[in-house]
Design a protein around this motif. Structure first.
Motif, PDB file in Angstrom:
ATOM      1  N   ASN A 261       6.770  12.147  -0.241  1.00  0.00           N
ATOM      2  CA  ASN A 261       6.123  13.364  -0.869  1.00  0.00           C
ATOM      3  C   ASN A 261       5.142  13.871   0.222  1.00  0.00           C
ATOM      4  O   ASN A 261       4.576  13.105   1.076  1.00  0.00           O
ATOM      5  CB  ASN A 261       5.434  13.292  -2.157  1.00  0.00           C
ATOM      6  CG  ASN A 261       4.267  12.391  -2.128  1.00  0.00           C
ATOM      7  OD1 ASN A 261       4.323  11.325  -1.965  1.00  0.00           O
ATOM      8  ND2 ASN A 261       3.153  12.986  -2.313  1.00  0.00           N
ATOM      9  N   GLY A 262       5.236  15.020   0.366  1.00  0.00           N
ATOM     10  CA  GLY A 262       4.220  15.917   1.545  1.00  0.00           C
ATOM     11  C   GLY A 262       2.843  16.509   0.426  1.00  0.00           C
ATOM     12  O   GLY A 262       2.420  15.357  -0.263  1.00  0.00           O
TER      13      GLY A 262
ATOM     14  N   ALA B 287      -5.434  14.551  -2.278  1.00  0.00           N
ATOM     15  CA  ALA B 287      -5.562  13.726  -1.082  1.00  0.00           C
ATOM     16  C   ALA B 287      -5.016  12.429  -1.198  1.00  0.00           C
ATOM     17  O   ALA B 287      -4.414  11.642  -0.532  1.00  0.00           O
ATOM     18  CB  ALA B 287      -6.823  13.676  -0.308  1.00  0.00           C
ATOM     19  N   LEU B 288      -5.381  11.839  -2.467  1.00  0.00           N
ATOM     20  CA  LEU B 288      -4.862  10.473  -2.617  1.00  0.00           C
ATOM     21  C   LEU B 288      -3.321  10.525  -3.079  1.00  0.00           C
ATOM     22  O   LEU B 288      -2.909   9.129  -2.747  1.00  0.00           O
ATOM     23  CB  LEU B 288      -5.882   9.987  -3.850  1.00  0.00           C
ATOM     24  CG  LEU B 288      -7.347   9.889  -3.536  1.00  0.00           C
ATOM     25  CD1 LEU B 288      -8.102   9.409  -4.897  1.00  0.00           C
ATOM     26  CD2 LEU B 288      -7.554   8.841  -2.306  1.00  0.00           C
ATOM     27  N   SER B 289      -2.917  11.319  -3.527  1.00  0.00           N
ATOM     28  CA  SER B 289      -1.448  11.115  -3.684  1.00  0.00           C
ATOM     29  C   SER B 289      -0.536  11.999  -2.969  1.00  0.00           C
ATOM     30  O   SER B 289       0.798  12.084  -3.307  1.00  0.00           O
ATOM     31  CB  SER B 289      -1.121  11.605  -5.112  1.00  0.00           C
ATOM     32  OG  SER B 289      -1.324  12.729  -5.582  1.00  0.00           O
TER      33      SER B 289
ATOM     34  N   THR C 208      13.900  -9.270  -0.869  1.00  0.00           N
ATOM     35  CA  THR C 208      13.421  -7.997  -1.559  1.00  0.00           C
ATOM     36  C   THR C 208      12.363  -7.516  -0.712  1.00  0.00           C
ATOM     37  O   THR C 208      11.295  -8.705  -0.508  1.00  0.00           O
ATOM     38  CB  THR C 208      12.945  -8.394  -2.953  1.00  0.00           C
ATOM     39  OG1 THR C 208      14.169  -8.868  -3.752  1.00  0.00           O
ATOM     40  CG2 THR C 208      12.325  -7.213  -3.552  1.00  0.00           C
ATOM     41  N   ILE C 209      12.031  -6.506  -0.294  1.00  0.00           N
ATOM     42  CA  ILE C 209      10.846  -6.041   0.589  1.00  0.00           C
ATOM     43  C   ILE C 209      10.437  -4.589   0.081  1.00  0.00           C
ATOM     44  O   ILE C 209      11.366  -3.734  -0.607  1.00  0.00           O
ATOM     45  CB  ILE C 209      11.482  -5.981   2.013  1.00  0.00           C
ATOM     46  CG1 ILE C 209      10.196  -5.303   2.732  1.00  0.00           C
ATOM     47  CG2 ILE C 209      12.624  -4.942   2.023  1.00  0.00           C
ATOM     48  CD1 ILE C 209      10.577  -5.276   4.183  1.00  0.00           C
ATOM     49  N   VAL C 210       9.229  -4.532   0.102  1.00  0.00           N
ATOM     50  CA  VAL C 210       8.542  -3.098  -0.424  1.00  0.00           C
ATOM     51  C   VAL C 210       7.565  -2.804   0.461  1.00  0.00           C
ATOM     52  O   VAL C 210       6.945  -3.643   0.782  1.00  0.00           O
ATOM     53  CB  VAL C 210       7.614  -3.537  -1.779  1.00  0.00           C
ATOM     54  CG1 VAL C 210       7.156  -2.119  -2.245  1.00  0.00           C
ATOM     55  CG2 VAL C 210       8.855  -3.930  -3.120  1.00  0.00           C
ATOM     56  N   VAL C 211       7.549  -1.462   1.017  1.00  0.00           N
ATOM     57  CA  VAL C 211       6.684  -1.012   1.835  1.00  0.00           C
ATOM     58  C   VAL C 211       6.276   0.231   1.156  1.00  0.00           C
ATOM     59  O   VAL C 211       6.985   1.266   0.841  1.00  0.00           O
ATOM     60  CB  VAL C 211       7.585  -0.803   3.256  1.00  0.00           C
ATOM     61  CG1 VAL C 211       6.525   0.060   4.157  1.00  0.00           C
ATOM     62  CG2 VAL C 211       8.187  -2.029   3.639  1.00  0.00           C
ATOM     63  N   PHE C 212       4.685   0.366   1.405  1.00  0.00           N
ATOM     64  CA  PHE C 212       4.438   1.651   0.778  1.00  0.00           C
ATOM     65  C   PHE C 212       3.552   2.092   2.171  1.00  0.00           C
ATOM     66  O   PHE C 212       3.030   1.246   2.975  1.00  0.00           O
ATOM     67  CB  PHE C 212       3.104   1.286  -0.390  1.00  0.00           C
ATOM     68  CG  PHE C 212       3.841   0.950  -1.332  1.00  0.00           C
ATOM     69  CD1 PHE C 212       4.127   1.765  -2.303  1.00  0.00           C
ATOM     70  CD2 PHE C 212       3.708  -0.363  -1.709  1.00  0.00           C
ATOM     71  CE1 PHE C 212       4.606   1.546  -3.799  1.00  0.00           C
ATOM     72  CE2 PHE C 212       4.379  -0.864  -3.001  1.00  0.00           C
ATOM     73  CZ  PHE C 212       4.528   0.118  -3.880  1.00  0.00           C
ATOM     74  N   SER C 213       3.581   3.286   2.454  1.00  0.00           N
ATOM     75  CA  SER C 213       2.510   4.033   3.594  1.00  0.00           C
ATOM     76  C   SER C 213       1.749   5.224   3.062  1.00  0.00           C
ATOM     77  O   SER C 213       2.326   5.719   2.164  1.00  0.00           O
ATOM     78  CB  SER C 213       3.461   4.358   4.671  1.00  0.00           C
ATOM     79  OG  SER C 213       4.259   5.477   4.192  1.00  0.00           O
ATOM     80  N   HIS C 214       0.833   5.628   3.620  1.00  0.00           N
ATOM     81  CA  HIS C 214      -0.115   7.046   3.212  1.00  0.00           C
ATOM     82  C   HIS C 214      -0.432   7.599   4.564  1.00  0.00           C
ATOM     83  O   HIS C 214      -1.000   6.915   5.331  1.00  0.00           O
ATOM     84  CB  HIS C 214      -1.079   6.293   2.424  1.00  0.00           C
ATOM     85  CG  HIS C 214      -1.906   7.569   1.917  1.00  0.00           C
ATOM     86  ND1 HIS C 214      -1.290   8.369   0.941  1.00  0.00           N
ATOM     87  CD2 HIS C 214      -3.175   8.012   2.291  1.00  0.00           C
ATOM     88  CE1 HIS C 214      -2.523   9.244   0.872  1.00  0.00           C
ATOM     89  NE2 HIS C 214      -3.288   9.163   1.510  1.00  0.00           N
ATOM     90  N   GLY C 215      -0.078   8.903   4.559  1.00  0.00           N
ATOM     91  CA  GLY C 215      -0.704   9.360   5.699  1.00  0.00           C
ATOM     92  C   GLY C 215       0.412  10.458   6.128  1.00  0.00           C
ATOM     93  O   GLY C 215       1.405  10.511   6.050  1.00  0.00           O
TER      94      GLY C 215
END
Length: 109
Positions: free
Chosen positions: A46-47, A52-54, A78-85
């Motif tokens: 998502n853009g 700002a937090l979501s 199994t792999i999970v990757v989260f990113s923010h920015g």
């Protein structure tokens, strides 16, 4: 993984499926993986959302079965990757690079 959940999360890695605009493969962990893997994933992006937090996230969770002739030490990963920015949410290359690097590393065992 339950059979019911697997039905919704199974993704083809074929070039035909990858060509679909919302396949959740291109730009995510499975993009550079071989097309003969049994692959399950749930990805998201998502853009700006107004919060700002979501806002500005790109993430993926993937579960794939490794061919026995490729990697004897592991059966499934199994792999999970989260990113923010903002920059990383718009970067469609980093998750495919992580998926490919993981697959290559596991092939050494």
């Amino acid at each position: 993984m339950s059979q019911e959940a697997a039905r919704y999360l199974k993704r083809s890695l074929s070039s035909d499926f990858k060509a679909l605009p919302h396949s959740q493969v291109n730009g995510f962990l499975g993009e550079h993986l071989p097309d003969n893997l049994e692959y399950y994933s749930k990805a998201g992006w998502n853009g700006w959302t107004g919060d700002a937090l979501s806002s500005y996230n790109r993430h993926d969770s993937a579960h794939f079965l490794l061919p026995q002739d490729y990697c004897k030490a592991y059966g499934a990963i199994t792999i999970v990757v989260f990113s923010h920015g903002k920059a990383v949410s718009e970067d469609i290359t980093f998750l495919p690079q992580i998926g490919q690097a993981l697959f290559n590393i596991l092939g050494q065992y």
